[in-house]
Design an enzyme around this catalytic site. Structure first.
Site, PDB file in Angstrom:
ATOM      1  N   HIS A  29     -10.417   9.917  14.735  1.00 16.45           N
ATOM      2  CA  HIS A  29      -9.495   9.867  13.603  1.00 16.45           C
ATOM      3  C   HIS A  29      -9.973  10.791  12.486  1.00 16.45           C
ATOM      4  O   HIS A  29     -11.094  11.298  12.521  1.00 16.45           O
ATOM      5  CB  HIS A  29      -9.369   8.434  13.064  1.00 16.45           C
ATOM      6  CG  HIS A  29      -8.522   7.547  13.914  1.00 16.45           C
ATOM      7  ND1 HIS A  29      -9.014   6.888  15.017  1.00 16.45           N
ATOM      8  CD2 HIS A  29      -7.210   7.203  13.832  1.00 16.45           C
ATOM      9  CE1 HIS A  29      -8.043   6.178  15.573  1.00 16.45           C
ATOM     10  NE2 HIS A  29      -6.937   6.356  14.877  1.00 16.45           N
ATOM     11  N   HIS A  30      -9.129  10.946  11.494  1.00 14.11           N
ATOM     12  CA  HIS A  30      -9.418  11.777  10.327  1.00 14.11           C
ATOM     13  C   HIS A  30     -10.652  11.270   9.563  1.00 14.11           C
ATOM     14  O   HIS A  30     -11.091  10.126   9.740  1.00 14.11           O
ATOM     15  CB  HIS A  30      -8.207  11.778   9.385  1.00 14.11           C
ATOM     16  CG  HIS A  30      -7.737  10.408   9.011  1.00 14.11           C
ATOM     17  ND1 HIS A  30      -8.266   9.688   7.965  1.00 14.11           N
ATOM     18  CD2 HIS A  30      -6.793   9.608   9.568  1.00 14.11           C
ATOM     19  CE1 HIS A  30      -7.678   8.512   7.877  1.00 14.11           C
ATOM     20  NE2 HIS A  30      -6.778   8.432   8.851  1.00 14.11           N
ATOM     21  N   GLY A  90       0.166  -3.637  10.448  1.00  9.33           N
ATOM     22  CA  GLY A  90      -0.562  -2.590  11.160  1.00  9.33           C
ATOM     23  C   GLY A  90      -1.995  -2.491  10.675  1.00  9.33           C
ATOM     24  O   GLY A  90      -2.717  -1.575  11.067  1.00  9.33           O
ATOM     25  N   THR A  91      -2.400  -3.421   9.837  1.00 10.55           N
ATOM     26  CA  THR A  91      -3.762  -3.446   9.301  1.00 10.55           C
ATOM     27  C   THR A  91      -4.770  -3.663  10.420  1.00 10.55           C
ATOM     28  O   THR A  91      -4.556  -4.494  11.309  1.00 10.55           O
ATOM     29  CB  THR A  91      -3.902  -4.580   8.265  1.00 10.55           C
ATOM     30  OG1 THR A  91      -2.926  -4.389   7.238  1.00 10.55           O
ATOM     31  CG2 THR A  91      -5.287  -4.620   7.659  1.00 10.55           C
ATOM     32  N   LYS A 120     -10.767   7.715   7.443  1.00 16.48           N
ATOM     33  CA  LYS A 120     -10.650   6.366   8.021  1.00 16.48           C
ATOM     34  C   LYS A 120     -11.931   5.580   7.768  1.00 16.48           C
ATOM     35  O   LYS A 120     -13.036   6.094   7.970  1.00 16.48           O
ATOM     36  CB  LYS A 120     -10.351   6.439   9.523  1.00 16.48           C
ATOM     37  CG  LYS A 120     -10.020   5.088  10.143  1.00 16.48           C
ATOM     38  CD  LYS A 120      -9.463   5.245  11.532  1.00 16.48           C
ATOM     39  CE  LYS A 120      -9.150   3.906  12.189  1.00 16.48           C
ATOM     40  NZ  LYS A 120      -8.137   3.135  11.437  1.00 16.48           N
ATOM     41  N   GLY A 136      -8.587  -0.020  15.285  1.00 16.00           N
ATOM     42  CA  GLY A 136      -7.861  -1.165  15.820  1.00 16.00           C
ATOM     43  C   GLY A 136      -7.230  -0.847  17.162  1.00 16.00           C
ATOM     44  O   GLY A 136      -7.140  -1.710  18.048  1.00 16.00           O
ATOM     45  N   ASN A 195      -1.797  -0.964  16.881  1.00 13.90           N
ATOM     46  CA  ASN A 195      -1.098   0.318  16.880  1.00 13.90           C
ATOM     47  C   ASN A 195       0.379   0.060  17.158  1.00 13.90           C
ATOM     48  O   ASN A 195       0.717  -0.642  18.109  1.00 13.90           O
ATOM     49  CB  ASN A 195      -1.691   1.258  17.935  1.00 13.90           C
ATOM     50  CG  ASN A 195      -1.210   2.675  17.784  1.00 13.90           C
ATOM     51  OD1 ASN A 195      -0.031   2.954  17.871  1.00 13.90           O
ATOM     52  ND2 ASN A 195      -2.144   3.581  17.539  1.00 13.90           N
ATOM     53  N   ARG A 227      -1.414   7.208   2.383  1.00 12.92           N
ATOM     54  CA  ARG A 227      -0.804   8.156   3.318  1.00 12.92           C
ATOM     55  C   ARG A 227       0.206   7.479   4.227  1.00 12.92           C
ATOM     56  O   ARG A 227       1.323   7.957   4.407  1.00 12.92           O
ATOM     57  CB  ARG A 227      -1.895   8.839   4.157  1.00 12.92           C
ATOM     58  CG  ARG A 227      -2.772   9.801   3.378  1.00 12.92           C
ATOM     59  CD  ARG A 227      -3.792  10.483   4.267  1.00 12.92           C
ATOM     60  NE  ARG A 227      -4.747   9.532   4.824  1.00 12.92           N
ATOM     61  CZ  ARG A 227      -5.839   9.119   4.208  1.00 12.92           C
ATOM     62  NH1 ARG A 227      -6.115   9.572   3.001  1.00 12.92           N
ATOM     63  NH2 ARG A 227      -6.668   8.268   4.766  1.00 12.92           N
ATOM     64  N   MET A 228      -0.185   6.334   4.798  1.00 18.54           N
ATOM     65  CA  MET A 228       0.738   5.619   5.675  1.00 18.54           C
ATOM     66  C   MET A 228       1.856   4.983   4.869  1.00 18.54           C
ATOM     67  O   MET A 228       3.013   4.954   5.296  1.00 18.54           O
ATOM     68  CB  MET A 228      -0.029   4.557   6.463  1.00 18.54           C
ATOM     69  CG  MET A 228       0.767   3.940   7.612  1.00 18.54           C
ATOM     70  SD  MET A 228       1.162   5.151   8.887  1.00 18.54           S
ATOM     71  CE  MET A 228       2.843   4.670   9.276  1.00 18.54           C
ATOM     72  N   GLY A 245       0.821  -1.206   0.000  1.00 22.73           N
ATOM     73  CA  GLY A 245       0.000   0.000   0.000  1.00 22.73           C
ATOM     74  C   GLY A 245       0.850   1.247   0.000  1.00 22.73           C
ATOM     75  O   GLY A 245       0.543   2.234   0.665  1.00 22.73           O
TER      76      GLY A 245
END
Length: 271
Positions: free
Chosen positions: A157-158, A100-101, A161, A167, A126, A14-15, A10
């Site tokens: 969150h933003h 981190g999914t 999301k 999570g 996290n 962003r991440m 991915g």
């Protein structure tokens, strides 16, 4: 010791862009490639440009097989379906899979456990140091206080999301449930609307907020008869998640196959 060859799943998100930049800039790590799903508008684009690093002559690809043959590990903050595909490939290649999914199901968790017989999997809701320290504190506080203290998990969150609660909220809820010695699935309340009646003693409530560009804010509230305790963590940038993910990958480099968490990485596991 040779550099740890890492790829980012991915990579155009962003991440993913943050991860690519951090891998490239971290001593002892080498950015080898990045993956996007077929149909992504970023396929073929230079990963360095996407990550703000300048040209690296490293295009975004869709086929993971050639990449998995030459990497030591993959860092994966994608979707449950993609993560399941990558974890099978990581098991076949016997490499590191840092996950981190969020939003993984019980069958997904079973697949991770099966893959961990051959892959070194580090999975956490996290990756930040602060959140994992917070989880340890939440567990201890939950164990110390009786059921007169109601537990609520609040997260924001933003606006982009897609899963809720986060999570991380689940991670903190699980920590509270472990401290209380209860099953979170049997005692969690994830929505309240209309005439709900009084709160059931022993439940763990979740509240979700979405808006703007908030990276991540989480609070666990212990509300008692005459006092309230609040434990809070606020993320300032996505860099902290990337730092944790890289720490996890480096930690796993010399470990045996298995399914690990950030508590293992940070030496906080009680097992």
């Amino acid at each position: 010791m040779s550099e740890l060859k890492l790829a980012v799943a991915g990579v155009a998100g962003r991440m993913g862009r943050t991860l690519a930049r951090m891998v490239h800039e971290t001593a002892g790590c080498e950015l080898v490639g990045g993956i996007e799903p077929k149909g992504s508008a970023h396929v073929g684009h230079d990963i360095g440009v996407l990550a703000g690093l300048g040209e690296l002559d490293m295009p975004v690809i869709t086929d993971p097989l050639p990449l998995f043959a030459r990497i030591d590990g993959i860092i994966d903050f994608t979707t449950p379906a993609a993560t399941m595909e990558f974890t099978e490939l990581a098991a076949q290649a016997r490499i590191i899979h840092v996950i981190g999914t969020t939003g993984l199901s019980a069958p997904d968790e079973a697949k991770l456990k099966a893959a961990s017989r051959h892959a070194r999997i580090v999975r956490s809701g996290n990756m930040s140091l602060g959140i994992n320290l917070l989880a340890v504190m939440v567990k201890k506080v939950a164990a110390a206080l009786d059921a007169e203290f109601d537990i609520e998990v609040l997260e924001m969150h933003h606006c982009h999301k897609v899963d809720a609660p986060s999570g991380t909220a689940y991670l903190l809820g699980e920590a509270a449930a472990e401290g209380r010695g209860i099953d979170l699935a049997e005692h969690s309340v994830r929505s309240r609307d209309g005439h709900t009646g009084p709160r059931n003693s022993g439940d763990i409530g979740f509240a979700t907020l979405r808006g703007g560009s908030v990276v991540g804010e989480h609070s666990v509230i212990f509300a008692g008869p005459e006092e309230r305790i609040e434990l809070t963590h606020k993320a300032q940038s996505r860099d902290l998640f990337a730092i944790g993910a890289l720490k996890a990958a480096q930690w796993a480099a010399d470990k045996k196959p298995g399914l690990y968490s950030m508590l293992d990485v940070l030496g906080l596991s009680e097992d």
